[in-house]
Scaffold this motif. Sequence first.
Motif, PDB file in Angstrom:
ATOM      1  N   GLN A 116       0.841  -1.198   0.000  1.00  0.00           N
ATOM      2  CA  GLN A 116       0.000   0.000   0.000  1.00  0.00           C
ATOM      3  C   GLN A 116       0.878   1.251   0.000  1.00  0.00           C
ATOM      4  OE1 GLN A 116      -3.380  -0.559   0.207  1.00  0.00           O
ATOM      5  NE2 GLN A 116      -4.058   1.577   0.139  1.00  0.00           N
ATOM      6  N   GLY A 117       1.983   1.222   0.754  1.00  0.00           N
ATOM      7  CA  GLY A 117       2.897   2.360   0.771  1.00  0.00           C
ATOM      8  C   GLY A 117       3.569   2.572  -0.565  1.00  0.00           C
ATOM      9  N   TYR A 118       3.928   1.469  -1.235  1.00  0.00           N
ATOM     10  CA  TYR A 118       4.558   1.601  -2.558  1.00  0.00           C
ATOM     11  C   TYR A 118       3.587   2.224  -3.562  1.00  0.00           C
ATOM     12  CZ  TYR A 118       6.401   0.357  -7.123  1.00  0.00           C
ATOM     13  OH  TYR A 118       6.843   0.416  -8.427  1.00  0.00           O
ATOM     14  N   LEU A 119       2.358   1.739  -3.589  1.00  0.00           N
ATOM     15  CA  LEU A 119       1.374   2.264  -4.542  1.00  0.00           C
ATOM     16  C   LEU A 119       1.105   3.738  -4.297  1.00  0.00           C
ATOM     17  CD1 LEU A 119      -1.214  -0.669  -4.648  1.00  0.00           C
ATOM     18  CD2 LEU A 119       0.523  -0.099  -6.349  1.00  0.00           C
ATOM     19  N   GLY A 120       0.983   4.113  -3.023  1.00  0.00           N
ATOM     20  CA  GLY A 120       0.736   5.517  -2.715  1.00  0.00           C
ATOM     21  C   GLY A 120       1.896   6.402  -3.119  1.00  0.00           C
ATOM     22  N   GLY A 121       3.132   5.964  -2.823  1.00  0.00           N
ATOM     23  CA  GLY A 121       4.294   6.770  -3.155  1.00  0.00           C
ATOM     24  C   GLY A 121       4.557   6.857  -4.634  1.00  0.00           C
ATOM     25  N   THR A 122       4.183   5.824  -5.385  1.00  0.00           N
ATOM     26  CA  THR A 122       4.487   5.781  -6.815  1.00  0.00           C
ATOM     27  C   THR A 122       3.388   6.402  -7.674  1.00  0.00           C
ATOM     28  OG1 THR A 122       5.700   3.722  -6.432  1.00  0.00           O
ATOM     29  CG2 THR A 122       5.161   4.251  -8.716  1.00  0.00           C
ATOM     30  N   TYR A 123       2.114   6.259  -7.273  1.00  0.00           N
ATOM     31  CA  TYR A 123       1.018   6.658  -8.161  1.00  0.00           C
ATOM     32  C   TYR A 123       0.054   7.681  -7.561  1.00  0.00           C
ATOM     33  CZ  TYR A 123       2.599   2.306 -10.296  1.00  0.00           C
ATOM     34  OH  TYR A 123       3.357   1.314 -10.857  1.00  0.00           O
ATOM     35  N   ALA A 124       0.152   7.979  -6.280  1.00  0.00           N
ATOM     36  CA  ALA A 124      -0.862   8.840  -5.673  1.00  0.00           C
ATOM     37  C   ALA A 124      -0.299  10.168  -5.203  1.00  0.00           C
ATOM     38  CB  ALA A 124      -1.520   8.103  -4.507  1.00  0.00           C
ATOM     39  N   GLN A 125       0.709  10.690  -5.915  1.00  0.00           N
ATOM     40  CA  GLN A 125       1.236  12.005  -5.568  1.00  0.00           C
ATOM     41  C   GLN A 125       0.380  13.128  -6.153  1.00  0.00           C
ATOM     42  OE1 GLN A 125       3.969  12.329  -3.454  1.00  0.00           O
ATOM     43  NE2 GLN A 125       3.535  10.117  -3.269  1.00  0.00           N
ATOM     44  N   GLU A 126      -0.257  12.854  -7.295  1.00  0.00           N
ATOM     45  CA  GLU A 126      -1.074  13.868  -7.956  1.00  0.00           C
ATOM     46  C   GLU A 126      -2.532  13.475  -8.031  1.00  0.00           C
ATOM     47  OE1 GLU A 126       0.381  16.603  -8.681  1.00  0.00           O
ATOM     48  OE2 GLU A 126       2.455  15.935  -8.393  1.00  0.00           O
ATOM     49  N   GLN A 127      -2.895  12.325  -7.539  1.00  0.00           N
ATOM     50  CA  GLN A 127      -4.268  11.833  -7.603  1.00  0.00           C
ATOM     51  C   GLN A 127      -4.498  10.909  -6.420  1.00  0.00           C
ATOM     52  OE1 GLN A 127      -3.581   9.765 -11.409  1.00  0.00           O
ATOM     53  NE2 GLN A 127      -4.130   7.851 -10.352  1.00  0.00           N
ATOM     54  N   PRO A 128      -5.760  10.737  -6.012  1.00  0.00           N
ATOM     55  CA  PRO A 128      -6.025   9.847  -4.881  1.00  0.00           C
ATOM     56  C   PRO A 128      -5.809   8.388  -5.269  1.00  0.00           C
ATOM     57  CG  PRO A 128      -8.077  10.598  -5.831  1.00  0.00           C
ATOM     58  CD  PRO A 128      -6.988  11.374  -6.535  1.00  0.00           C
ATOM     59  N   LEU A 129      -5.463   7.585  -4.257  1.00  0.00           N
ATOM     60  CA  LEU A 129      -5.311   6.148  -4.471  1.00  0.00           C
ATOM     61  C   LEU A 129      -6.612   5.479  -4.050  1.00  0.00           C
ATOM     62  CD1 LEU A 129      -3.391   3.849  -5.266  1.00  0.00           C
ATOM     63  CD2 LEU A 129      -2.741   3.679  -2.856  1.00  0.00           C
ATOM     64  N   SER A 130      -7.394   5.163  -5.038  1.00  0.00           N
ATOM     65  CA  SER A 130      -8.711   4.601  -4.770  1.00  0.00           C
ATOM     66  C   SER A 130      -8.857   3.311  -5.560  1.00  0.00           C
ATOM     67  CB  SER A 130      -9.812   5.611  -5.159  1.00  0.00           C
ATOM     68  OG  SER A 130     -11.081   5.071  -4.912  1.00  0.00           O
ATOM     69  N   LEU A 131      -8.826   2.200  -4.879  1.00  0.00           N
ATOM     70  CA  LEU A 131      -9.000   0.906  -5.541  1.00  0.00           C
ATOM     71  C   LEU A 131      -9.364  -0.142  -4.510  1.00  0.00           C
ATOM     72  CD1 LEU A 131      -5.737  -1.042  -6.347  1.00  0.00           C
ATOM     73  CD2 LEU A 131      -5.848   0.724  -4.584  1.00  0.00           C
ATOM     74  N   SER A 132      -9.856  -1.233  -5.025  1.00  0.00           N
ATOM     75  CA  SER A 132     -10.030  -2.444  -4.244  1.00  0.00           C
ATOM     76  C   SER A 132      -9.284  -3.557  -4.953  1.00  0.00           C
ATOM     77  CB  SER A 132     -11.507  -2.813  -4.099  1.00  0.00           C
ATOM     78  OG  SER A 132     -12.186  -1.901  -3.263  1.00  0.00           O
ATOM     79  N   ALA A 133      -8.545  -4.363  -4.191  1.00  0.00           N
ATOM     80  CA  ALA A 133      -7.762  -5.442  -4.788  1.00  0.00           C
ATOM     81  C   ALA A 133      -7.730  -6.625  -3.833  1.00  0.00           C
ATOM     82  CB  ALA A 133      -6.339  -4.968  -5.093  1.00  0.00           C
ATOM     83  N   SER A 134      -7.657  -7.795  -4.403  1.00  0.00           N
ATOM     84  CA  SER A 134      -7.501  -9.012  -3.592  1.00  0.00           C
ATOM     85  C   SER A 134      -6.303  -9.787  -4.108  1.00  0.00           C
ATOM     86  CB  SER A 134      -8.761  -9.880  -3.656  1.00  0.00           C
ATOM     87  OG  SER A 134      -8.960 -10.369  -4.962  1.00  0.00           O
TER      88      SER A 134
END
Length: 813
Positions: free
Chosen positions: A637-655
């Motif tokens: 979750q930290g990787y996804l936020g740091g890589t893709y959510a700097q300019e947009q919210p991180l909104s997803l569901s994943a399993s």
Amino acid sequence: MPKLSPLTPLPPDKLRHFCDAAQFEFETTAVLQPRSHIIGQPRGTRAIEFGISIQSQGYNIFVLGATGTGRATAIEHFLREQANGQTTPPDWVYVHNFTVPYQPRAISLPAGEGARFQARMSKLISDISQDLPQAFEAEAYQNAIAAMQQELEEAQNKLLQTVSEQAEKDGFALVQTPSSFVIALVTDGRQLSPQEIAQLMQQLTPDQRAALETAHQALAEKLADVIHQVRQMEMTARRRMKEIDREVAAAAVQHHFADILGSYKDDEEMQLYLTELHRDVLAQIEDFVPPVDSENTEEIDLRRYAVNLFVNNGGAEGTPVIRETNPTFHGLFGRIEYELQAGLVTTHFTNIKCGSLHQANGGYLILNASDFYRNPGAWEALKRALKDGKIYAQPPTMLEPGQVMAKSLDPEPIPLNVKIILVGSLPLYYSLYQTDEDFAQLFKVRADFDTEMPRSPETMAEYASFIAGRCQEEGLRHFDRTAVAKVIEYGSRLAEHQLKLTTRFGEVADLVREASYWAGVNGEPASASGESEVASDRALTTAADVQQALNERIYRASRAEEYAFQEMLDGVIFIATEGGVVGQVNGLSVIDLGDYAFGQPGRITARTYMGDDGITHIERETEMSGPLHEKGVLTLQGYLGGTYAQEQPLSLSASITFEQNYAGVEGDSAASTELFALLSSLSNIPLRQDIGVTGSVNQRGEIQPIGGVNEKIEGFFRLCQKRGLTGSQGVVIPASNGDHLMLHEDVVTAVAANQFHIWPITTIDQGIELLTGVPAGERNGDGSYPAGTVHHAVQTRLRQLAEELTKFGDSDE
């Protein structure tokens, strides 16, 4: 168009650190001298040397480290070398305490003197038992006693004669009864009966009767006085005879005691004991020379004169080194044995038996901490002994099952001067340190044993000497230098490092034994021409024998592994080794069966969809994962936020899940694998199924090292090998695990033939490019990624999911 960064697989020479047998100057281990020092433990050795050298109180040693490093055995050999030049401690004997019988006395004697003293005392009592009866049978003694008895009889008869004459004058007579003498009336020399006396008294006048009674009373008083004098004479005679007996006995035993007392003239304890023993012998002459008229037929117990040789260091050279494998209370502190006599439970000081603490006194005692700590009574008693500086040979306070309460002894404690070496694990050390207030004061020296050591020419020579020692001590076949080289490679495999060797010498020794066995089984053709196929016993163990020993080990333990791989080949367990699939990757895990571990591939899948639940790990939700694995999932979750959510919210569901996993998951080594599956699902770019992946990852996308890298690579390789190597298959590992590779030679051979590959990566970007064949992409200044890259596809999909979720939330429904 972005280009792929080149990723070069590891060459064969980086996959296993082979040992060149040609570097050794010896041909076989038969020419090597075994070394007694502790191998590969400079820190631990220095701590032990310090602990055994410092003589201050409390500097006992706790040796900690992993099981199987051969700590106890190595320490025992090391201490024996140190002990050879040191002074042998004294013997200890227990003897009877003539003043307080229930408190036997402990006496210290120079090493070897205890057994000699025991033998001398046995001979002394035997000689006394012979000499005393002979002394009392001597003619001079018999004549002296006879003269004294005759003199006594004459004096007694003279006194009784005066009474008899007076009685006869007064009409009475002195009559002897079975118990004494009495005054009786007589007529014509005949004693009157009671009836005759009654008739006579009736015939006499009152004055006559009074006169008769007065005469009788006077005679009776005189007789009583005479009998008293006779008794005094007898007592005086008996005292005199006892004095004569004592003088005769003293003369008979004097030279015996003079000799033994002279031997210990400088030992005050021995002088005191022997003087008391001498005095007791003269006071108890009847035990050696029973009276002639004695009716006692039982054998006299002379054990009070025995010597209990409690600790015998007569055959020792240097200080003792004792390794106690059963550290119970009685094993350490000895015991007092009991015996049944006439229905009564009793004991004797000769029944005091020593324990290993007594045997090690003055030297070293090695104990297994975990075994010892399971005996709380022994642990508390040892602490008391160390604090008091004394060993108490007493039974424990609490009775064990089957014991009975009986009258016991309270032996004198023995001064304690010993170094205790406890061998245990790190958790037990910390547990004792934190929970036992006495532990830190009694075990001030910590000797830390490592499980590995550098692989250098010096340590490889140490390995060769160790092998030589095992062969010599256990009568095994010696190893040629190729076999030694193979054992050294095995040592690096156990250490999981190309530049290190294991110090778990228990496992190395087992391999040496098994290789020697297979050398004997294999033998060699008796005829060079090949005409005879009969095998003869071989004198040397070769590299082939060592390899067979390793193969046989695997065969004996690999039933579960073969069963699992067969299910993969049969399609029961779904594992793809070719093609590409979105959101699916081959993770690698290690199955540890205790004595055998093997790598096994497992399918990891990820599905992503609209929502804001974040990443759901099915194993976590079903409580099938451990805390380390859960940490790895949260890192994603930290990787996804740091890589893709700097300019947009991180909104997803994943399993994410490990497919067909029913045993649980632990560890974070699959974190990168899970992230690859997640990125593939978001980007809709398929991942190669002919590659297995392992590696931990941090929030910055850096690949971190993992454990069991060799087993994981070999596990995926075996599956690919069984299905047929294609030349494109391989494994992705953390680059930081490069030095940990000690792969099976089959894997190295396949890599050399370009049939299998091992790619080291340092970042997620390197791995995703290899798995997808698409550039990962570098972030632009505005936070976006170039089109045609994996990161661009992921970022685009995340933006779409966020927008669609927002639109869905704004709708009327």
